[in-house]
Design a protein around this motif. Sequence first.
Motif, PDB file in Angstrom:
ATOM      1  N   GLU A   1     -34.653 -42.596 -30.772  1.00  0.00           N
ATOM      2  CA  GLU A   1     -35.018 -44.002 -30.902  1.00  0.00           C
ATOM      3  C   GLU A   1     -33.955 -44.845 -30.215  1.00  0.00           C
ATOM      4  O   GLU A   1     -32.756 -44.627 -30.407  1.00  0.00           O
ATOM      5  CB  GLU A   1     -35.098 -44.378 -32.389  1.00  0.00           C
ATOM      6  CG  GLU A   1     -35.408 -45.832 -32.636  1.00  0.00           C
ATOM      7  CD  GLU A   1     -35.197 -46.240 -34.091  1.00  0.00           C
ATOM      8  OE1 GLU A   1     -34.852 -47.407 -34.316  1.00  0.00           O
ATOM      9  OE2 GLU A   1     -35.375 -45.397 -34.984  1.00  0.00           O
ATOM     10  N   VAL A   2     -34.383 -45.795 -29.402  1.00  0.00           N
ATOM     11  CA  VAL A   2     -33.453 -46.651 -28.662  1.00  0.00           C
ATOM     12  C   VAL A   2     -32.815 -47.627 -29.641  1.00  0.00           C
ATOM     13  O   VAL A   2     -33.503 -48.405 -30.294  1.00  0.00           O
ATOM     14  CB  VAL A   2     -34.180 -47.413 -27.540  1.00  0.00           C
ATOM     15  CG1 VAL A   2     -33.213 -48.323 -26.801  1.00  0.00           C
ATOM     16  CG2 VAL A   2     -34.829 -46.448 -26.577  1.00  0.00           C
ATOM     17  N   THR A   3     -31.472 -47.559 -29.743  1.00  0.00           N
ATOM     18  CA  THR A   3     -30.759 -48.496 -30.609  1.00  0.00           C
ATOM     19  C   THR A   3     -30.095 -49.600 -29.806  1.00  0.00           C
ATOM     20  O   THR A   3     -29.902 -50.698 -30.303  1.00  0.00           O
ATOM     21  CB  THR A   3     -29.692 -47.770 -31.452  1.00  0.00           C
ATOM     22  OG1 THR A   3     -28.849 -47.025 -30.571  1.00  0.00           O
ATOM     23  CG2 THR A   3     -30.331 -46.847 -32.454  1.00  0.00           C
ATOM     24  N   GLU A   4     -29.723 -49.283 -28.571  1.00  0.00           N
ATOM     25  CA  GLU A   4     -29.184 -50.333 -27.701  1.00  0.00           C
ATOM     26  C   GLU A   4     -29.576 -50.060 -26.259  1.00  0.00           C
ATOM     27  O   GLU A   4     -29.773 -48.919 -25.855  1.00  0.00           O
ATOM     28  CB  GLU A   4     -27.668 -50.465 -27.829  1.00  0.00           C
ATOM     29  CG  GLU A   4     -26.877 -49.404 -27.129  1.00  0.00           C
ATOM     30  CD  GLU A   4     -25.419 -49.801 -26.935  1.00  0.00           C
ATOM     31  OE1 GLU A   4     -25.160 -50.871 -26.365  1.00  0.00           O
ATOM     32  OE2 GLU A   4     -24.559 -49.030 -27.350  1.00  0.00           O
ATOM     33  N   LEU A   5     -29.718 -51.129 -25.493  1.00  0.00           N
ATOM     34  CA  LEU A   5     -30.130 -51.031 -24.099  1.00  0.00           C
ATOM     35  C   LEU A   5     -29.373 -52.123 -23.352  1.00  0.00           C
ATOM     36  O   LEU A   5     -29.764 -53.279 -23.359  1.00  0.00           O
ATOM     37  CB  LEU A   5     -31.643 -51.232 -24.002  1.00  0.00           C
ATOM     38  CG  LEU A   5     -32.333 -50.994 -22.676  1.00  0.00           C
ATOM     39  CD1 LEU A   5     -32.167 -49.548 -22.247  1.00  0.00           C
ATOM     40  CD2 LEU A   5     -33.802 -51.320 -22.784  1.00  0.00           C
ATOM     41  N   THR A   6     -28.254 -51.746 -22.730  1.00  0.00           N
ATOM     42  CA  THR A   6     -27.386 -52.734 -22.096  1.00  0.00           C
ATOM     43  C   THR A   6     -27.185 -52.409 -20.629  1.00  0.00           C
ATOM     44  O   THR A   6     -26.499 -51.432 -20.303  1.00  0.00           O
ATOM     45  CB  THR A   6     -26.002 -52.754 -22.787  1.00  0.00           C
ATOM     46  OG1 THR A   6     -26.183 -52.717 -24.193  1.00  0.00           O
ATOM     47  CG2 THR A   6     -25.211 -53.971 -22.395  1.00  0.00           C
TER      48      THR A   6
ATOM     49  N   GLY B   1     -35.956 -49.905 -30.419  1.00  0.00           N
ATOM     50  CA  GLY B   1     -36.901 -49.487 -31.458  1.00  0.00           C
ATOM     51  C   GLY B   1     -37.957 -48.535 -30.945  1.00  0.00           C
ATOM     52  O   GLY B   1     -38.704 -47.957 -31.725  1.00  0.00           O
ATOM     53  N   ASP B   2     -38.041 -48.336 -29.627  1.00  0.00           N
ATOM     54  CA  ASP B   2     -38.993 -47.383 -29.058  1.00  0.00           C
ATOM     55  C   ASP B   2     -38.413 -45.980 -29.115  1.00  0.00           C
ATOM     56  O   ASP B   2     -37.203 -45.795 -29.031  1.00  0.00           O
ATOM     57  CB  ASP B   2     -39.299 -47.724 -27.598  1.00  0.00           C
ATOM     58  CG  ASP B   2     -40.107 -48.993 -27.451  1.00  0.00           C
ATOM     59  OD1 ASP B   2     -40.669 -49.449 -28.458  1.00  0.00           O
ATOM     60  OD2 ASP B   2     -40.184 -49.521 -26.328  1.00  0.00           O
ATOM     61  N   VAL B   3     -39.285 -44.987 -29.261  1.00  0.00           N
ATOM     62  CA  VAL B   3     -38.870 -43.588 -29.188  1.00  0.00           C
ATOM     63  C   VAL B   3     -39.179 -43.114 -27.772  1.00  0.00           C
ATOM     64  O   VAL B   3     -40.313 -43.219 -27.312  1.00  0.00           O
ATOM     65  CB  VAL B   3     -39.608 -42.727 -30.231  1.00  0.00           C
ATOM     66  CG1 VAL B   3     -39.250 -41.261 -30.064  1.00  0.00           C
ATOM     67  CG2 VAL B   3     -39.256 -43.172 -31.633  1.00  0.00           C
ATOM     68  N   ILE B   4     -38.148 -42.633 -27.072  1.00  0.00           N
ATOM     69  CA  ILE B   4     -38.306 -42.216 -25.682  1.00  0.00           C
ATOM     70  C   ILE B   4     -37.701 -40.835 -25.487  1.00  0.00           C
ATOM     71  O   ILE B   4     -36.982 -40.336 -26.357  1.00  0.00           O
ATOM     72  CB  ILE B   4     -37.618 -43.190 -24.704  1.00  0.00           C
ATOM     73  CG1 ILE B   4     -36.104 -43.212 -24.931  1.00  0.00           C
ATOM     74  CG2 ILE B   4     -38.203 -44.579 -24.800  1.00  0.00           C
ATOM     75  CD1 ILE B   4     -35.339 -43.900 -23.822  1.00  0.00           C
TER      76      ILE B   4
ATOM     77  N   VAL C   1     -38.288 -40.869 -17.296  1.00  0.00           N
ATOM     78  CA  VAL C   1     -38.273 -41.522 -18.598  1.00  0.00           C
ATOM     79  C   VAL C   1     -39.704 -41.614 -19.100  1.00  0.00           C
ATOM     80  O   VAL C   1     -40.599 -42.033 -18.374  1.00  0.00           O
ATOM     81  CB  VAL C   1     -37.676 -42.940 -18.492  1.00  0.00           C
ATOM     82  CG1 VAL C   1     -37.687 -43.627 -19.838  1.00  0.00           C
ATOM     83  CG2 VAL C   1     -36.270 -42.882 -17.954  1.00  0.00           C
ATOM     84  N   LYS C   2     -39.927 -41.220 -20.367  1.00  0.00           N
ATOM     85  CA  LYS C   2     -41.262 -41.296 -20.956  1.00  0.00           C
ATOM     86  C   LYS C   2     -41.156 -41.975 -22.307  1.00  0.00           C
ATOM     87  O   LYS C   2     -40.315 -41.626 -23.116  1.00  0.00           O
ATOM     88  CB  LYS C   2     -41.837 -39.885 -21.107  1.00  0.00           C
ATOM     89  CG  LYS C   2     -43.230 -39.839 -21.677  1.00  0.00           C
ATOM     90  CD  LYS C   2     -44.279 -40.097 -20.612  1.00  0.00           C
ATOM     91  CE  LYS C   2     -45.668 -39.933 -21.141  1.00  0.00           C
ATOM     92  NZ  LYS C   2     -46.287 -41.151 -21.613  1.00  0.00           N
ATOM     93  N   ARG C   3     -42.016 -42.949 -22.530  1.00  0.00           N
ATOM     94  CA  ARG C   3     -42.051 -43.645 -23.817  1.00  0.00           C
ATOM     95  C   ARG C   3     -43.018 -42.900 -24.720  1.00  0.00           C
ATOM     96  O   ARG C   3     -44.197 -42.774 -24.408  1.00  0.00           O
ATOM     97  CB  ARG C   3     -42.523 -45.082 -23.606  1.00  0.00           C
ATOM     98  CG  ARG C   3     -42.511 -45.911 -24.864  1.00  0.00           C
ATOM     99  CD  ARG C   3     -42.935 -47.344 -24.538  1.00  0.00           C
ATOM    100  NE  ARG C   3     -42.859 -48.192 -25.699  1.00  0.00           N
ATOM    101  CZ  ARG C   3     -43.847 -48.331 -26.576  1.00  0.00           C
ATOM    102  NH1 ARG C   3     -44.966 -47.681 -26.416  1.00  0.00           N
ATOM    103  NH2 ARG C   3     -43.698 -49.120 -27.624  1.00  0.00           N
ATOM    104  N   VAL C   4     -42.522 -42.381 -25.839  1.00  0.00           N
ATOM    105  CA  VAL C   4     -43.358 -41.615 -26.768  1.00  0.00           C
ATOM    106  C   VAL C   4     -44.149 -42.573 -27.655  1.00  0.00           C
ATOM    107  O   VAL C   4     -45.321 -42.370 -27.917  1.00  0.00           O
ATOM    108  CB  VAL C   4     -42.495 -40.646 -27.606  1.00  0.00           C
ATOM    109  CG1 VAL C   4     -43.354 -39.835 -28.548  1.00  0.00           C
ATOM    110  CG2 VAL C   4     -41.687 -39.742 -26.710  1.00  0.00           C
ATOM    111  N   GLY C   5     -43.499 -43.633 -28.120  1.00  0.00           N
ATOM    112  CA  GLY C   5     -44.149 -44.605 -29.003  1.00  0.00           C
ATOM    113  C   GLY C   5     -43.095 -45.474 -29.670  1.00  0.00           C
ATOM    114  O   GLY C   5     -41.927 -45.446 -29.319  1.00  0.00           O
ATOM    115  N   ARG C   6     -43.543 -46.233 -30.666  1.00  0.00           N
ATOM    116  CA  ARG C   6     -42.623 -47.098 -31.412  1.00  0.00           C
ATOM    117  C   ARG C   6     -42.144 -46.324 -32.635  1.00  0.00           C
ATOM    118  O   ARG C   6     -42.896 -45.564 -33.244  1.00  0.00           O
ATOM    119  CB  ARG C   6     -43.392 -48.356 -31.852  1.00  0.00           C
ATOM    120  CG  ARG C   6     -42.530 -49.450 -32.387  1.00  0.00           C
ATOM    121  CD  ARG C   6     -42.163 -50.418 -31.270  1.00  0.00           C
ATOM    122  NE  ARG C   6     -41.531 -51.608 -31.835  1.00  0.00           N
ATOM    123  CZ  ARG C   6     -40.328 -52.019 -31.478  1.00  0.00           C
ATOM    124  NH1 ARG C   6     -39.649 -51.362 -30.574  1.00  0.00           N
ATOM    125  NH2 ARG C   6     -39.811 -53.098 -32.007  1.00  0.00           N
ATOM    126  N   SER C   7     -40.888 -46.519 -33.021  1.00  0.00           N
ATOM    127  CA  SER C   7     -40.343 -45.829 -34.183  1.00  0.00           C
ATOM    128  C   SER C   7     -41.069 -46.290 -35.449  1.00  0.00           C
ATOM    129  O   SER C   7     -41.352 -47.478 -35.606  1.00  0.00           O
ATOM    130  CB  SER C   7     -38.853 -46.130 -34.299  1.00  0.00           C
ATOM    131  OG  SER C   7     -38.364 -45.643 -35.519  1.00  0.00           O
TER     132      SER C   7
END
Length: 140
Positions: free
Chosen positions: A47-52, A101-104, A113-119
């Motif tokens: 799950e993405v917690t930060e994206l900077t 908040g996305d699960v990747i 990079v693949k987006r699995v869904g939202r946490s």
Amino acid sequence: GPKVPFCPMVGSEVYSAEVKKTAILMENFRRAIGLRIKEQKEVYEGEVTELTPVETENALGGYGKTVSHVIIGLKTTKGAKQLKLDPSIYDGLQKEKITVGDVIYIEANSGAVKRVGRSDAYSTEFDLEAEEYVPVPKGD
């Protein structure tokens, strides 16, 4: 066993006058050849917690700034990890419209990079939403 490639054939089909014997045998050999390919991928999933995105001055002397690298935080049930990624992966993150908040998952060797869904921790955020909620991945 069931994984052994096997091709049954009848003697009359080998000794028919229409096709050569070697052609029939070669065709059946080709059918009996079975290939199993096993590939091991190294992926980062969480799950993405930060994206900077970390920006630097443009090397060409222009006024714009360029992304030198991107710092992404991934969280699983066992722990969290911070990754410093290439700017090309940041383009992939933007294409997939990834937010915190996305699960990747990110393939380590290709950078895909693949987006699995939202946490599913965010499932109570809205009453109605066209979003697929997935559990936070297990693992390191």
